[in-house]
Structures are given as C-alpha cells and as structure tokens.
Enzyme design. Sequence first.
Site, mmCIF file in Angstrom:
data_model
loop_
_atom_site.group_PDB
_atom_site.id
_atom_site.type_symbol
_atom_site.label_atom_id
_atom_site.label_comp_id
_atom_site.label_asym_id
_atom_site.label_seq_id
_atom_site.Cartn_x
_atom_site.Cartn_y
_atom_site.Cartn_z
ATOM 1 N N LYS A 102 0.846 -1.204 0.000
ATOM 2 C CA LYS A 102 0.000 0.000 0.000
ATOM 3 C C LYS A 102 0.880 1.252 0.000
ATOM 4 C CE LYS A 102 -1.714 2.762 3.047
ATOM 5 N NZ LYS A 102 -1.662 4.052 2.319
ATOM 6 N N GLU B 238 10.677 1.613 9.897
ATOM 7 C CA GLU B 238 11.680 2.637 9.529
ATOM 8 C C GLU B 238 11.004 3.983 9.697
ATOM 9 O OE1 GLU B 238 14.698 2.168 9.024
ATOM 10 O OE2 GLU B 238 14.995 0.153 8.240
ATOM 11 N N CYS C 265 14.340 10.783 5.057
ATOM 12 C CA CYS C 265 14.355 10.395 6.467
ATOM 13 C C CYS C 265 15.696 10.700 7.106
ATOM 14 C CB CYS C 265 14.000 8.929 6.605
ATOM 15 S SG CYS C 265 15.009 7.850 5.586
ATOM 16 N N GLU D 211 11.400 17.011 13.587
ATOM 17 C CA GLU D 211 11.825 16.679 12.223
ATOM 18 C C GLU D 211 11.118 17.618 11.255
ATOM 19 O OE1 GLU D 211 10.295 12.957 10.650
ATOM 20 O OE2 GLU D 211 11.984 12.809 9.276
HETATM 21 P P1 NAD Z 1 3.014 8.682 7.486
HETATM 22 O O1 NAD Z 1 3.347 7.907 8.713
HETATM 23 O O2 NAD Z 1 2.047 9.794 7.598
HETATM 24 O O3 NAD Z 1 2.428 7.723 6.340
HETATM 25 C C1 NAD Z 1 3.143 6.614 5.863
HETATM 26 C C2 NAD Z 1 2.173 5.554 5.373
HETATM 27 O O4 NAD Z 1 1.405 5.061 6.462
HETATM 28 C C3 NAD Z 1 1.176 6.025 4.337
HETATM 29 O O5 NAD Z 1 1.039 4.999 3.365
HETATM 30 C C4 NAD Z 1 -0.092 6.202 5.147
HETATM 31 O O6 NAD Z 1 -1.264 6.072 4.373
HETATM 32 C C5 NAD Z 1 0.025 5.055 6.128
HETATM 33 N N1 NAD Z 1 -0.721 5.206 7.374
HETATM 34 C C6 NAD Z 1 -1.158 6.347 7.960
HETATM 35 N N2 NAD Z 1 -1.759 6.060 9.140
HETATM 36 C C7 NAD Z 1 -1.698 4.710 9.309
HETATM 37 C C8 NAD Z 1 -2.099 3.810 10.349
HETATM 38 N N3 NAD Z 1 -2.699 4.237 11.436
HETATM 39 N N4 NAD Z 1 -1.823 2.487 10.194
HETATM 40 C C9 NAD Z 1 -1.178 2.042 9.104
HETATM 41 N N5 NAD Z 1 -0.776 2.842 8.085
HETATM 42 C C10 NAD Z 1 -1.032 4.164 8.189
HETATM 43 O O7 NAD Z 1 4.429 9.163 6.914
HETATM 44 P P2 NAD Z 1 4.682 10.123 5.673
HETATM 45 O O8 NAD Z 1 4.281 11.502 6.081
HETATM 46 O O9 NAD Z 1 4.117 9.515 4.441
HETATM 47 O O10 NAD Z 1 6.275 10.041 5.525
HETATM 48 C C11 NAD Z 1 7.152 10.907 6.172
HETATM 49 C C12 NAD Z 1 7.795 10.232 7.365
HETATM 50 O O11 NAD Z 1 8.432 9.026 6.951
HETATM 51 C C13 NAD Z 1 8.900 11.066 7.980
HETATM 52 O O12 NAD Z 1 8.799 11.010 9.393
HETATM 53 C C14 NAD Z 1 10.165 10.360 7.528
HETATM 54 O O13 NAD Z 1 11.284 10.553 8.354
HETATM 55 C C15 NAD Z 1 9.725 8.941 7.513
HETATM 56 N N6 NAD Z 1 10.614 8.136 6.676
HETATM 57 C C16 NAD Z 1 11.452 7.233 7.283
HETATM 58 C C17 NAD Z 1 12.341 6.474 6.525
HETATM 59 C C18 NAD Z 1 13.290 5.495 7.155
HETATM 60 O O14 NAD Z 1 13.850 4.673 6.447
HETATM 61 N N7 NAD Z 1 13.492 5.530 8.468
HETATM 62 C C19 NAD Z 1 12.357 6.638 5.133
HETATM 63 C C20 NAD Z 1 11.492 7.546 4.548
HETATM 64 C C21 NAD Z 1 10.606 8.286 5.333
#
Ligand code: NAD
Length: 478
Positions: free
Chosen positions: A177, A250, A284, A381
């Site tokens: 997803k 992650e 990230c 962040e």
């Molecule tokens: P997010 O957590 O808002 O969303 C990520 C995904 O989770 C989306 O597909 C979203 O639809 C889904 N989601 C949302 N709520 C959910 C729930 N309750 N249960 C299951 N899935 C759910 O993150 P974002 O805003 O898309 O991405 C940015 C964040 O990702 C930043 O904090 C960044 O640091 C982090 N990030 C981390 C890494 C890493 O490798 N550590 C890499 C890239 C991004």
Amino acid sequence: MADLKVNEIRIPDLIVDGRRLETATTFDVVNPATGRVFAQAPLASRDDLDTAVAAARRAFPEWARTPIDERAAAVLEIAQAIEAEREPLARLLSAEQGKPIHGGAAGEIMGALVWARATAKLRPVVETVRDDDTALVQVHRKPLGVVGSITPWNHPVMIAVWHIMPALIAGNTIVVKPSSYTPLSTLRLVEIANAHLPPGVLNSVAGEGGLGRAIAEHPGIDKIVFTGSTPTGRSIMASGSANLKRLTLELGGNDAAIVLPDADIDAIAPKIFAKSFGNSGQTCAALKRLYVHESLHDQLAGRLSALAREARLGPGDDPASQFGPVQNRAQFDFVCELADDARANGGRFLVGGQPLAGDGYFFPLSIVVDVSDGTRVVDEEQFGPILPIIRYSDPEDALARANANENGLGGSIWSSDIDAATAMAQRLECGTAWVNDHATISPDAPFGGAKQSGIGAEFGLHGLDEYMQLQTLRIGRG
Ligand code: NAD
C-alpha cells in the site's frame, strides 16, 4: 481505469492475484507543483484488501517452495523491466511527488535498480552452531508468509523496492500500500513486476491511512514492513499486536551533524548542502540539525546560504529545476509553521524562510541561525527545506545535544582528524553514524533507526533476516 489518460498519463491499476482489480471508486492525486488534482487513483475497499490478502496467502506455499535462484531470477527480470520503462516511470513519479524528473525522479529509479539487483544476490545463511558426537545443530531461515508493505510519499518507488525485493527473495508474498499522496508510481511498479511473477505473489491496494490500519490489523498478514512517521509506527505496532505481527519500522529522523573546529570548510560545505537539501529536505536521514563550532559558524553558514540562494526551484517537468516543491499541503503548512515559530523565537533566516507565491507548495531552501535546542525547528523533524544551524563552543556539549533528541536514525561528525571524528561518531546514539558524510546508504549495509526512529533494519543480510523466521534444526547423534 486502464484506458484513463490524464495529460498523457495512464493511470495504473491495482493488481490482485495477477489481474487488474476493478474498484468501485477513486481518489484524487494532486500535483504539488500546482496544487491541483491531476489524476484519480483506484481506491481499494476493505473487501478489496481481503481479496488481496487471500490471493497472497494462496500464492505463498508455492512461492516459498520455489528455489531461491528462481526467485532471484524473477527479481532481476523485474529490474530489467523497470529499467526499460524508467523514463515514463520517472515522469509519473515526478508528477505526483514533485521532484524534478532529471536527477531527482530518474535518480530514484536508478537507485531502485541498484537495490533490486544487489538484493537479488542475497542468500540466507545456514549456520552450523554444533557438529560433534552428540548432535548437529543448525540455524535455518524460513519465509514468514504474507508481508504487508506500507510506504511514505518521499521516495515512493525506491522505498517500495526496498520492501518488495527482499520479501520476494526470502520467499514471502506481498500486499503493498503506497501513500495516498503518491500512489501512482508504486502501482505502476507493481504492474511491471507482475509480468514476471506468479499470480498473487505481489498485490497492490491503495487508499489513505485507514486502509493502512486495516493492513496492520489484518489477521491474514504475518509481517508489516513500514516506512513513515514515528506516530504511525506506534499505531502499527499496536494494530499488529493481535496476531503478533513481525515488524520492521523505519521511522522519522532528526539527524544531527557536528562540525568540529578543524573541519575543512571548502571540502564540507557542498556535501553538507547536498545532504541537507536533497529531495527538498524530505528524506528520512537528511541532515536536519547542524551543530557548528563557533570558530567556523559564520563562515559555513555563509557558504551554505550562498549555495541555497543559487538553487533553482521549479516544477518537476522543467529541465532547469534542481529542487521541487514540498510534496503535500499538510507538510507545506507544517514547514511554514516551523519557520514562523523559529522567527518568533529569535531565529534569523540567512536565506529563504517564507513560502513562494503561487498555488504550488514551493518553499525555498532556507537556512536559519540564532536558534538552538528548545526551538521547534531544531527539536522536531522538519522534513522540508529548512536547515537550522546551531552554534556551539564545546564539542562534548554539542554531542550531548545531538543525542538528547528522541530520534536516532543517523548522525555525522565532520573533521580533518579522522580518528577523533570516528571516536565521536561511535558515541552518537543512532542507527548509522557517518564521518565527513551523511545520508549515504548502500544495499549491503544495514540501515535502521535507534530510539524512536524504528525497529529492525533494512538492506543486506541483516535486512533479509527481517523477512525470515529462524528455525533451529537439531539432529541428535549417538
Ligand atoms: P506517514 O506515517 O504519515 O504515512 C506513511 C504511510 O502510512 C502512508 O502509506 C499512510 O497512508 C500510512 N498510514 C497512515 N496512518 C496509518 C495507520 N494508522 N496504520 C497504518 N498505516 C497508516 O508518513 P509520511 O508523512 O508519508 O512520511 C514521512 C515520514 O516518513 C517522515 O517522518 C520520515 O522521516 C519517515 N521516513 C522514514 C524512513 C526510514 O527509512 N526511516 C524513510 C522515509 C521516510
């Protein structure tokens, strides 16, 4: 939906059990450079998710039995097919994500290919821990079952590849997803891959966070690999508890870099700039807090500001663009809020600091000084194009402040004395520590977060282990 074309873009389908899945409804996809809807993506219902999970469960036993060299051959074929389609895929990625086609989106796809090909070479280890008169004891690794992959909007193709390829090599089947902000390039990736996989091995669904939660709760899913924010990671951990899902999380980072007094400014300034602002800061492990010794502070801040001033922001399809917009409205508003808060707390922007006029989510590359720990732009962040520079006088104090954050994804030390910098880097509380570098990753070295930045690691054999169950085999003797 297969024939729907918007501005020459064919909207990819959901693929479940090797076939296109017709959905009852769609959702909007916005071009962040204009703030306008440019496509409709298929929206999966909870029933569609059940269908996808059931297909993945059916496909699992056969795929798990398939010799690993055949699975690896399929991954290599998929990489080949992605490479053949890298240009349209880069355009699609750029349209929904905002990053420039050349460099940004094309670079992401090339990176995904490097990862796919490196992952295809991995083979799980069989360890012999005893081989004597009493017993042969070995540790084997078995596939887990169905993996649910949930990805964010910053690097949608790359991160999907990071999830999918090791899961395939390990012998699992998958339901993917993507983020609802950037669904299209991932759905296209799954379409491309399905031509090289048995039906049901790799399935896609699309929708908002509620669908993600349903994946995390689903009893037919054995493991979640999630890349995204720390609050969502916590929610997934709770949702997945009912059937003890295996988790790789992650999560967010707020990486600190410490520039020691003996650093070579000429050498480090362009690198620090690139590692802070790549993908407009939406990475990230981007460098997000820069601690600079007082003897170098003004000089380095000046150099970085000059580079930021020269940067060309623009829409992804303009070949002159080097940096794109913030990917979505909510994140854009958050970045604006952090800038306002920094100003209100004495922060001084040497460059940028205000959103650009227009409908797109453009925020210039920005450098703020006279801020410190305790200000939101330092503590939180940013995940956007603002770099706070924090002046320090005592390196031990800078290290303590770097470690005081709850995040622990990466960190770096910049110095001409490699031994001293290495010793200090090893005292950073984070999953990856760099010396005179930052955010550089490779497919053979584990990457994961310490503290609130995650659980588990990706890449290499450590990453492959996350998709496998250990099985100890003991053959008694004598
Ligand atoms: P997010 O957590 O808002 O969303 C990520 C995904 O989770 C989306 O597909 C979203 O639809 C889904 N989601 C949302 N709520 C959910 C729930 N309750 N249960 C299951 N899935 C759910 O993150 P974002 O805003 O898309 O991405 C940015 C964040 O990702 C930043 O904090 C960044 O640091 C982090 N990030 C981390 C890494 C890493 O490798 N550590 C890499 C890239 C991004």
